[in-house]
Design a protein around this motif. Structure first.
Motif, short mmCIF file in Angstrom:
data_model
loop_
_atom_site.label_atom_id
_atom_site.label_comp_id
_atom_site.label_asym_id
_atom_site.label_seq_id
_atom_site.Cartn_x
_atom_site.Cartn_y
_atom_site.Cartn_z
N SER A 1 0.55 -1.32 0.21
CA SER A 1 -0.31 0.25 0.04
C SER A 1 0.52 1.38 0.47
O SER A 1 0.53 2.18 -0.70
CB SER A 1 -1.29 0.15 1.18
N LYS A 2 2.04 1.60 0.77
CA LYS A 2 3.33 2.29 0.80
C LYS A 2 3.63 2.66 -0.57
O LYS A 2 3.74 3.78 -1.09
CB LYS A 2 4.26 1.91 1.47
N ALA B 1 2.63 6.06 -3.66
CA ALA B 1 4.30 6.74 -3.98
C ALA B 1 3.55 6.95 -5.32
O ALA B 1 3.34 7.88 -5.75
CB ALA B 1 4.90 6.08 -4.22
N LEU B 2 2.66 5.68 -6.43
CA LEU B 2 2.16 5.48 -7.74
C LEU B 2 1.35 6.53 -7.31
O LEU B 2 0.78 7.25 -8.71
CB LEU B 2 1.96 4.02 -7.92
N ASN B 3 0.39 6.64 -6.77
CA ASN B 3 -0.33 7.50 -6.69
C ASN B 3 -0.52 9.38 -7.58
O ASN B 3 -0.95 10.43 -7.13
CB ASN B 3 -1.72 7.52 -5.71
N VAL C 1 8.26 12.91 1.84
CA VAL C 1 8.30 13.73 2.96
C VAL C 1 7.17 12.71 3.73
O VAL C 1 6.86 12.51 4.87
CB VAL C 1 8.59 14.85 3.41
N THR C 2 6.07 13.54 2.96
CA THR C 2 4.78 13.12 3.43
C THR C 2 4.43 11.27 3.32
O THR C 2 4.04 10.96 4.65
CB THR C 2 3.08 13.89 2.28
N ILE C 3 4.95 10.66 2.57
CA ILE C 3 4.58 9.39 2.88
C ILE C 3 4.92 8.79 3.45
O ILE C 3 4.39 8.20 4.09
CB ILE C 3 5.00 9.13 1.17
N GLN C 4 5.94 9.13 3.84
CA GLN C 4 7.57 8.33 5.02
C GLN C 4 6.77 8.99 6.42
O GLN C 4 5.97 8.18 7.34
CB GLN C 4 8.25 9.19 4.87
N LEU C 5 6.38 10.22 7.05
CA LEU C 5 5.87 10.80 7.92
C LEU C 5 4.49 9.68 7.96
O LEU C 5 3.86 9.47 9.10
CB LEU C 5 5.00 12.20 7.75
N TYR C 6 3.46 9.71 6.82
CA TYR C 6 2.41 8.76 7.39
C TYR C 6 2.42 7.09 7.14
O TYR C 6 1.61 6.66 8.44
CB TYR C 6 1.83 9.13 5.76
N ALA C 7 3.01 6.95 6.60
CA ALA C 7 3.92 5.19 6.37
C ALA C 7 4.06 5.25 8.78
O ALA C 7 4.07 3.81 9.30
CB ALA C 7 4.76 4.50 6.55
#
Ligand code: HEM
Length: 194
Positions: A121-122, A126-128, A166-172
């Motif tokens: 899902s992570k 990123a693909l999105n 950064v947003t994707i990492q923080l959300y994960a």
């Protein structure tokens, strides 16, 4: 007059197409995350996502793409001079990538249905973000045309990529911490009951 109609519906098509592309991959994320649910919730959720994905792709996303492209052809037929302009050639290059992304989404949808999709899902999150970058590049080209300030554009796109990563990492990280907290709560409740 015909030119303005084509342009208006070209822009309407773009809005519909992108709404579909963004929501479709968000559904893929939920579809993948449903894998962690216990039965029967997992099967029920995944069946529901399959239906939603198919309807979204066939009723919103693909028609949006067809309206965008058909009206673009109308624009070029009404004003063929555009065909000699560099901004349009570059824009068409990005549009080809976007069409490839659209087609790849259909492949992912089929893989999810068959249970053979390898994406996490992570990775899907990123693909999105890929169509956001294409959207920015294509709209800037359509608006600025040959006078596009390329230096600023490169910085804007670079800034967006950094912000998204950064947003994707923080959300994960937030999801991982929430999960750990939830597990700790379950463990302490079980200890109290024992
Ligand atoms: C299928 C290939 C496409 C072609 C051949 C094409 C071609 C054109 C042309 C000739 C115009 C008119 C420019 C003007 O009158 O100023 C235009 C406008 C526009 N296009 Fe496209 N386009 C395509 C796809 C797209 C896509 C995928 C997007 C969005 C991601 C997009 C966004 C826009 C926007 C926002 C305008 C309005 C620009 C303005 O009025 O300033 N186009 N396009």
């Amino acid at each position: 007059m015909a030119y303005s109609w084509f342009k208006a519906f070209h822009i309407i098509g773009v809005v519909v197409w992108f709404a579909g592309l963004f929501y479709l991959v968000r559904l893929f994320i939920y579809h993948i995350e449903a894998e962690q649910e216990p039965e029967p919730a997992k099967t029920i959720l995944q069946k529901q996502y399959q239906i939603m994905e198919k309807r979204l792709y066939n009723i919103i996303t693909t028609p949006g793409m067809l309206v965008t492209v058909a009206c673009a052809v109308g624009l070029l037929v009404s004003q063929p001079d555009w065909l000699h302009q560099t901004w349009l050639h570059v824009k068409l290059g990005f549009v080809v990538v976007l069409l490839g992304y659209h087609h790849y989404c259909k492949r992912l949808m089929k893989q999810l249905e068959a249970g053979t999709c390898k994406w996490t899902s992570k990775q899907m999150r990123a693909l999105n973000e890929a169509p956001t970058l294409l959207l920015v590049a294509i709209v800037l080209l359509a608006v600025f045309k040959n006078s596009l300030p390329t230096d600023t554009t490169v910085w804007v796109i670079f800034g967006l990529v950094v912000l998204m990563a950064v947003t994707i990492q923080l959300y994960a990280r937030k999801r991982r911490l929430d999960k750990e907290k939830e597990l700790a709560q379950v463990a302490s409740t079980q200890q109290l009951q024992a």
